[in-house]
Write a protein that holds these residues in place. Structure first.
Motif, mmCIF file in Angstrom:
data_model
loop_
_atom_site.group_PDB
_atom_site.id
_atom_site.type_symbol
_atom_site.label_atom_id
_atom_site.label_comp_id
_atom_site.label_asym_id
_atom_site.label_seq_id
_atom_site.Cartn_x
_atom_site.Cartn_y
_atom_site.Cartn_z
ATOM 1 N N LEU A 132 -3.987 8.891 1.561
ATOM 2 C CA LEU A 132 -3.942 8.906 3.030
ATOM 3 C C LEU A 132 -3.478 7.548 3.523
ATOM 4 N N ASP A 133 -2.326 7.537 4.196
ATOM 5 C CA ASP A 133 -1.728 6.276 4.646
ATOM 6 C C ASP A 133 -2.042 6.061 6.122
ATOM 7 N N GLU A 134 -2.926 5.134 6.415
ATOM 8 C CA GLU A 134 -3.324 4.807 7.801
ATOM 9 C C GLU A 134 -3.713 6.060 8.590
ATOM 10 N N PHE A 180 1.378 11.239 5.092
ATOM 11 C CA PHE A 180 2.212 10.140 5.608
ATOM 12 C C PHE A 180 1.543 9.425 6.785
ATOM 13 N N GLN A 181 1.928 8.179 6.949
ATOM 14 C CA GLN A 181 1.445 7.407 8.093
ATOM 15 C C GLN A 181 1.922 8.024 9.408
ATOM 16 N N GLN A 182 3.190 8.400 9.463
ATOM 17 C CA GLN A 182 3.757 9.015 10.668
ATOM 18 C C GLN A 182 3.755 10.522 10.490
ATOM 19 N N LYS A 233 0.827 -1.214 0.000
ATOM 20 C CA LYS A 233 0.000 0.000 0.000
ATOM 21 C C LYS A 233 0.866 1.270 0.000
ATOM 22 N N THR A 234 1.821 1.293 0.919
ATOM 23 C CA THR A 234 2.682 2.481 1.025
ATOM 24 C C THR A 234 3.565 2.607 -0.215
ATOM 25 N N THR A 235 4.046 1.477 -0.715
ATOM 26 C CA THR A 235 4.846 1.478 -1.943
ATOM 27 C C THR A 235 4.036 2.076 -3.099
HETATM 28 MG MG LIG Z 1 2.108 0.906 4.816
#
Ligand SMILES: [Mg+2]
Ligand SMILES: Nc1ncnc2c1ncn2[C@@H]1O[C@H](COP(=O)(O)OP(=O)(O)O)[C@@H](O)[C@H]1O
Length: 249
Positions: free
Chosen positions: A158-160, A81-83, A43-45
């Motif tokens: 939107l990542d997580e 970003f997730q973070q 997913k992030t990739t």
């Molecule tokens: Mg991810």
């Protein structure tokens, strides 16, 4: 014109076997689509590739009808970003949210107007001069979204987004995202959030699409969900009980 088009997209990290293997799908303008899959599914990739950070090995990616060129910045695409800590880096909130428009070379009055507007939409008015590391988790997440909205994108990745938010902040995030008319791809393990925000869901596992269809149908398919490390969300599970009402199901 679609917000996003993927044609047989294959992507890998340098020196590694492909992570994404021939993905094809399109996101019409304004569509809110959930991206679901186990850790390591890609997913992030995928987000890095759409944002032009990671080059495709094969296939093509188009945003708003134009090919994504790795390394070339596109203000139509905004990655959240997730973070939050990976994204926020200016001393104060207003400086952080102004950073993107300033980089675009906009006039100071336009930068200020856009930044204040984005903060307002995200419920952060009054916190302009707050050091970003003094924001709460929910505020940080909304600060990242403000930093995306300020660029007036057509496509949000939107990542997580609900990771590590408490219930009230999560609810506030859902209300914020629900009101947005940009096309959105939301990668999340929070399947109830996906169900509330996304009429359509894509399941990926090991870099391949395993399902792409209406959210209640895909997320309600127990066999499919279990095969890919997920669980049918509670609100789609048949059950009875007094005082037990759902918005869906
Ligand atoms: Mg991810
Ligand atoms: N920077 C990187 N370098 C090499 N491999 C990576 C990197 N980031 C992720 N990967 C690999 O890519 C695969 C997909 O990871 P990722 O896209 O983070 O999945 P997800 O976001 O769905 O959990 C995993 O096998 C992971 O180890």
């Amino acid at each position: 014109m679609n917000a996003l088009d993927l044609h047989s997209l294959s992507v890998g990290w340098p020196g590694h076997a492909p992570v994404l293997k021939g993905l094809s799908f399109a996101l019409p303008r304004g569509a809110h689509v959930g991206l679901v899959g186990p850790n390591g599914a890609g997913k992030t990739t995928l987000f890095h590739t759409i944002a032009g950070v990671l080059p495709a090995q094969q296939g093509a990616v188009q945003v708003m009808g134009r090919a994504v060129v790795p390394g070339q910045f596109r203000s139509e695409t905004a990655l959240v970003f997730q973070q939050a800590e990976d994204q926020l880096f200016c001393p104060t909130l207003i400086e952080d949210v102004s950073f993107g428009p300033r980089n675009l070379g906009l006039a100071e009055a336009e930068i200020t107007a856009r930044a204040r507007d984005a903060l307002d939409v995200c419920g952060l008015t009054g916190l302009e001069d707050r050091p970003v590391h003094h924001l709460s988790g929910g505020e940080k997440r909304r600060a990242c979204i403000a930093g995306a909205l300020v660029m007036q994108p057509n496509l949000l990745l939107l990542d997580e987004p609900s990771a590590a938010l408490d219930m009230r902040q999560r609810r506030r995030l859902i209300a914020l995202l629900a009101g947005m008319d940009q096309a959105m791809l939301i990668a999340s393990h929070d399947l109830e959030l996906v169900l509330e925000l996304c009429p359509r869901v894509i399941v990926i596992d090991q870099g391949r699409i395993c399902a792409d269809g209406p959210a209640p149908e895909v997320l309600g398919n127990a066999r499919l969900m279990e095969a890919h490390g997920q669980e049918v969300p509670h609100s789609l599970t048949p059950h009875h009980g007094a005082g037990h009402r759902h918005r869906h199901g």
